[in-house]
Each structure stands twice: as structure tokens, then as C-alpha cells.
Design a protein around this motif. Structure first.
Motif, PDB file in Angstrom:
ATOM      1  N   ALA A  82       0.842  -1.196   0.000  1.00 61.37           N
ATOM      2  CA  ALA A  82       0.000   0.000   0.000  1.00 61.37           C
ATOM      3  C   ALA A  82       0.876   1.244   0.000  1.00 61.37           C
ATOM      4  CB  ALA A  82      -0.933   0.006   1.210  1.00 61.37           C
ATOM      5  N   ILE A  83       0.337   2.326  -0.562  1.00 60.01           N
ATOM      6  CA  ILE A  83       1.030   3.616  -0.592  1.00 60.01           C
ATOM      7  C   ILE A  83       0.684   4.385   0.678  1.00 60.01           C
ATOM      8  CG2 ILE A  83       1.156   5.835  -1.777  1.00 60.01           C
ATOM      9  CD1 ILE A  83       0.644   4.395  -4.385  1.00 60.01           C
ATOM     10  N   VAL A  84       1.705   4.818   1.387  1.00 58.50           N
ATOM     11  CA  VAL A  84       1.517   5.596   2.614  1.00 58.50           C
ATOM     12  C   VAL A  84       2.130   6.981   2.390  1.00 58.50           C
ATOM     13  CG1 VAL A  84       1.910   5.724   5.095  1.00 58.50           C
ATOM     14  CG2 VAL A  84       1.693   3.488   3.987  1.00 58.50           C
ATOM     15  N   PRO A  85       1.318   8.019   2.127  1.00 59.38           N
ATOM     16  CA  PRO A  85       1.874   9.373   1.983  1.00 59.38           C
ATOM     17  C   PRO A  85       2.620   9.800   3.244  1.00 59.38           C
ATOM     18  CG  PRO A  85      -0.389   9.294   1.180  1.00 59.38           C
ATOM     19  CD  PRO A  85      -0.136   7.984   1.887  1.00 59.38           C
ATOM     20  N   ASN A  86       3.768  10.409   3.050  1.00 56.04           N
ATOM     21  CA  ASN A  86       4.553  10.855   4.201  1.00 56.04           C
ATOM     22  C   ASN A  86       3.880  11.992   4.966  1.00 56.04           C
ATOM     23  OD1 ASN A  86       6.526   8.972   3.557  1.00 56.04           O
ATOM     24  ND2 ASN A  86       7.708  10.429   2.327  1.00 56.04           N
ATOM     25  N   VAL A  87       3.073  12.785   4.263  1.00 55.35           N
ATOM     26  CA  VAL A  87       2.410  13.934   4.888  1.00 55.35           C
ATOM     27  C   VAL A  87       0.962  13.969   4.407  1.00 55.35           C
ATOM     28  CG1 VAL A  87       2.557  16.395   5.381  1.00 55.35           C
ATOM     29  CG2 VAL A  87       4.609  15.169   4.703  1.00 55.35           C
ATOM     30  N   SER A  88       0.023  14.068   5.320  1.00 52.62           N
ATOM     31  CA  SER A  88      -1.385  14.178   4.947  1.00 52.62           C
ATOM     32  C   SER A  88      -1.720  15.613   4.547  1.00 52.62           C
ATOM     33  CB  SER A  88      -2.280  13.746   6.107  1.00 52.62           C
ATOM     34  OG  SER A  88      -2.198  14.689   7.172  1.00 52.62           O
TER      35      SER A  88
END
Length: 456
Positions: A266-272
């Protein structure tokens, strides 16, 4: 009684707002003032503000911003700018000078900076260098312009920025290749869309393989729809471009602002998107507040002229009479009301510029706070070692490194071949025999003058 003969000039303002020693800020003020009281004042007088559309006359603002250096104020010297370090005070002064004549011109300038702010604050180094350099004015090349696409149709963004209609999902993800994202976003009241080459859009996840919301950079040449939308009908700031755009595009995952990591497929963005908005808006609100202050202060002198000349040019009064000289200001009520407006403007300006200076001072600390820290289990910063002021940061002491602890055994008469050193102390040396502590006799003992160290 001596009265104030004129409003404060630049020499007084520079002292009041604490930038008398900043020549770079004085240059920015002079550049913004030349545009505001030249081109912008002529546009206002010619009635250019009487339409919602973006016209060729309004487009002259962008060329003036580039030629005067206003566009470069937001950029670092390595990216084409001329101001080193934090720029909150510089941007506040530019917005103040442009708003003195028309707040729409200031909005047009600030909107480009707002589009770059997510990249500047939370983008990866590659994203910052790429887009900030493209937006720098270069001879013979038109700089890129950006738009900040957050707000959407009610009842969502615009009321609650934590709820987004715009969505992002994975369009394709081949083995060994970068994921391709499909972005859907309908914006509302987006400034700068008439001439934007890219947009930074806030979207929420619509795919279980994307773990959180994020902000993504969309370029006008990306596959899909980059619809600039219909002009927004508004009552103010007519010298700025405002539209309701529609985006439906496919972009690589590297456009996620701040980057991402892949975890368990899964892709986890470093910053929301919420973290980006928090870091952007607490700085950009200061120039916007100073725009209102500039409108108050710019109205003081015209009102004084109107009050003084109210009865001149007719038979109601003769020259050299109090009514001719003072006009409406014969009555204290008019003077007091105007003084209250002036005082409110001066207080607002002082507070706003003090806040901008404070943000400039805090900016390096906030940047350092966002840097990752080593874990306590690090072999260099193990709990069995003692901090000192010379190398790596320890989690429990931000300015120190770790060296061996002071030995607990009683040292022998002969010093070690390589003395052990630690923070703020001298290497261990044996005491001379003359410095031995005398036997307890009931009276306090003092060390002889020849002893280099006190007894403990």
C-alpha cells in the motif's frame, strides 16, 4: 499646541516595523510600491475592475510582478530569488504595499506563493528544486504560475477542511514501475486558474491501497482533464483571477507532495493534506490580515483632504476663515472618529509585522523540529554513554554527542597515557601531595593556593 503635520513616512515606518537595517526588505517595498502606485493605480482609474473575466489588461500585472522582482521575493537565492532565509516579513510588506491601492493585486501576487507553499514547506528536495526553479523569472522564458486548489463546493471544504470530496485512487501499478494515480477534484473559488501551469490539489483516498489523504501536484500537460472552469462571480478583488476548476487526471505517485513509502503493498503518503495545510496557513494568514490594515491606513489621508476641503470653492465661506481652512474638522467629532480609524490601522500594522518577524525567528526552529531524530537504541547514543557537545544529536540532549562516562574507579597516581575528556571539564590529573585533604579537625579546611582544583 504642536500638532502632527504629516503622516509617518518611510523613515518612521522602517523604525516602527523594525526593518531599517534590512536593505533587501527596503528593496522589496520599493518594488511593490512602484507597481501599486503606477500600473495598479492606472488600472483602477481606467475601470479594469469592472469585470469578473481575466483580461489582457489584468495580465499586465504578472509581467509587472516579474519585472519588478515581486515574483522572486518568495524564492531562495539558489532558486532565483534575492532574499536569504525566512520571508514572512518580506511577503507581508509586499502585500501591504499592493493592498494600499488594490487588494485584488495583492491577492494575485499572494496566490502564486500560496500554490508553492505546500511544496516549499513539506515537499521533497527534488520537488522544491524543480518547481521553485520553474517559477523563477528568467530572461527570455515565461515563468510557471501555480494555483492552490483546496476549497470545494459547500458543505465540504470551505466549512471543514478535514472533509474532502476530491478523491485519489491507484489507476495502475505494474511490477517494478511507479504507481500511476487517478485524481478527481472539483474546485471552488480557486485563485490564479486563468494562467496556472500547475495546481496543488488536496484529495482524500478512495482506494484501500492508499492509506491517507494527501496533496498532489497536477500539471496542465498531464493526461486527462485540466478544466479551468467558469469565472467566480465576486464583489471584491476583481484584479485577481478566480475560477471553479475541474480536474480529472492521471499522474505518477512521485507527484504526492512530501513523497510516499510502500508498506505491505500500500502507498503511505509521508504527509497528509491536513498536516500540509496546518504548516502553510499559519504563515500565510499574516499577509492577508495586513491587507485589511493597509486599506484602513490608505483611507486616512484622502479622508483628511475631503474633510478640510469640504466647503471650499463656493460662497459658503471666505478664505482664511476657520471654516475654509478646517472644513468638517471644525467639529471634534470628525477628528476623533478619524483618529480612531487611524489608531486601529497603526495598531493592526504593528501587530501584524511583529507577528511576521516572530515567524521569521521561529522558522529555523520549526524546520529543525521536523527533522528525524535518532532512536535511543542507536549504538552511538546508547544509554551507557555520556552526552557531550561535539557530534551527533541524542534524543535526550538536542545539542550533544556521546562519549564514555567518567570512570567510577579511583584513579591511580600515574595519569593515563591518553586522558579521557568529557564536556566542559579538563582531563584528569593527579593531585600533588601538598594538596591532600587534612584530617578532620572540626574546622572547615581550604585548599592551598597551589592546588588547581578545589576539594570535593
Amino acid at each position: 499646541m504642536e500638532t502632527l503635520r504629516t503622516l509617518p513616512g518611510d523613515d518612521v515606518r522602517q523604525i516602527m516595523w523594525r526593518f531599517a537595517d534590512r536593505f533587501d526588505l527596503q528593496m522589496a517595498v520599493a518594488a511593490a510600491r512602484s507597481v501599486a502606485r503606477g500600473l495598479v493605480a492606472r488600472m483602477v482609474a481606467d475601470g479594469v475592475r469592472h469585470t469578473h473575466e481575466w483580461t489582457p489588461e489584468k495580465a499586465q500585472l504578472l509581467e509587472a510582478f516579474d519585472a519588478s522582482g515581486i515574483t522572486s521575493v518568495f524564492l531562495d537565492p539558489s532558486q532565483g530569488g534575492f532574499i536569504e532565509g525566512p520571508k514572512n516579513m518580506a511577503l507581508a510588506l509586499v502585500a501591504f504595499e499592493l493592498s494600499w491601492v488594490d487588494a485584488g493585486a495583492a491577492t494575485c501576487s499572494l496566490a502564486g506563493n500560496l500554490a508553492l507553499s505546500p511544496i516549499h514547506e513539506r515537499g521533497t528536495p527534488e520537488q522544491r528544486d524543480h518547481y521553485m526553479s520553474l517559477c523563477a523569472p528568467t530572461p527570455g522564458q515565461t515563468p510557471w504560475r501555480g494555483a492552490f486548489a483546496l476549497t470545494e463546493a459547500l458543505p465540504y471544504v470551505g466549512v471543514d477542511t478535514g472533509v474532502l470530496c476530491g478523491k485519489v485512487r491507484i489507476d495502475s501499478w505494474e511490477d517494478g514501475q511507479e504507481p500511476v494515480l487517478a485524481v478527481e477534484k472539483r474546485g471552488r473559488f480557486i485563485t490564479g486558474m486563468d494562467f496556472a501551469n500547475f495546481a496543488t490539489v488536496a484529495v482524500d483516498t478512495d482506494d484501500p491501497r492508499i492509506k491517507s489523504s494527501c496533496m498532489i501536484i497536477l500539471e496542465e500537460t498531464d493526461p486527462g482533464t485540466f478544466d479551468r472552469g467558469a469565472p467566480t462571480l465576486k464583489m471584491v478583488h476583481q484584479l485577481s483571477s478566480t475560477r471553479d476548476p475541474v480536474f480529472s487526471m492521471k499522474v505518477p505517485a512521485s507527484r504526492i507532495i512530501g513523497g510516499y513509502t510502500v508498506k505491505d503493498g500500500a502507498i503511505v503518503p509521508n504527509v497528509s493534506h491536513s498536516e500540509i495545510i496546518a504548516s502553510v496557513f499559519h504563515r500565510t494568514r499574516v499577509p492577508v490580515a495586513l491587507m485589511t490594515t493597509a486599506k484602513l491606513l490608505s483611507a486616512v489621508e484622502p479622508v483628511i483632504r475631503y474633510q478640510r476641503s469640504r466647503f471650499r470653492g463656493g460662497d459658503a465661506c471666505a478664505e482664511n476663515t476657520p471654516k475654509f481652512e478646517l472644513g468638517l474638522q471644525q467639529r471634534q467629532d470628525a477628528v476623533i472618529r478619524l483618529a480612531e480609524v487611524w489608531a486601529a490601522g497603526e495598531a493592526g500594522a504593528s501587530l501584524g509585522f511583529a507577528t511576521a518577524r516572530l515567524f521569521d525567528r521561529l522558522d529555523p526552529t520549526e524546520k529543525a523540529k521536523e527533522r528525524p531524530w535518532p532512536t535511543r537504541a542507536s549504538p552511538v547514543c546508547a544509554p551507557s554513554s555520556r552526552p557531550s557537545k561535539s557530534c551527533c544529536p541524542c534524543p535526550w540532549n538536542t545539542s550533544t554527542c556521546c562519549l564514555p562516562r567518567k570512570p567510577t574507579a579511583t584513579p591511580t597516581a600515574s595519569p593515563p597515557s591518553t586522558p579521557i575528556r568529557w564536556s566542559n571539564t579538563r582531563p584528569w590529573r593527579p593531585r600533588p601531595a601538598s594538596c591532600a585533604r587534612p584530617a578532620s579537625s572540626g574546622t572547615p579546611a581550604t585548599a592551598p593556593p597551589s592546588c588547581a582544583r578545589p576539594w570535593r
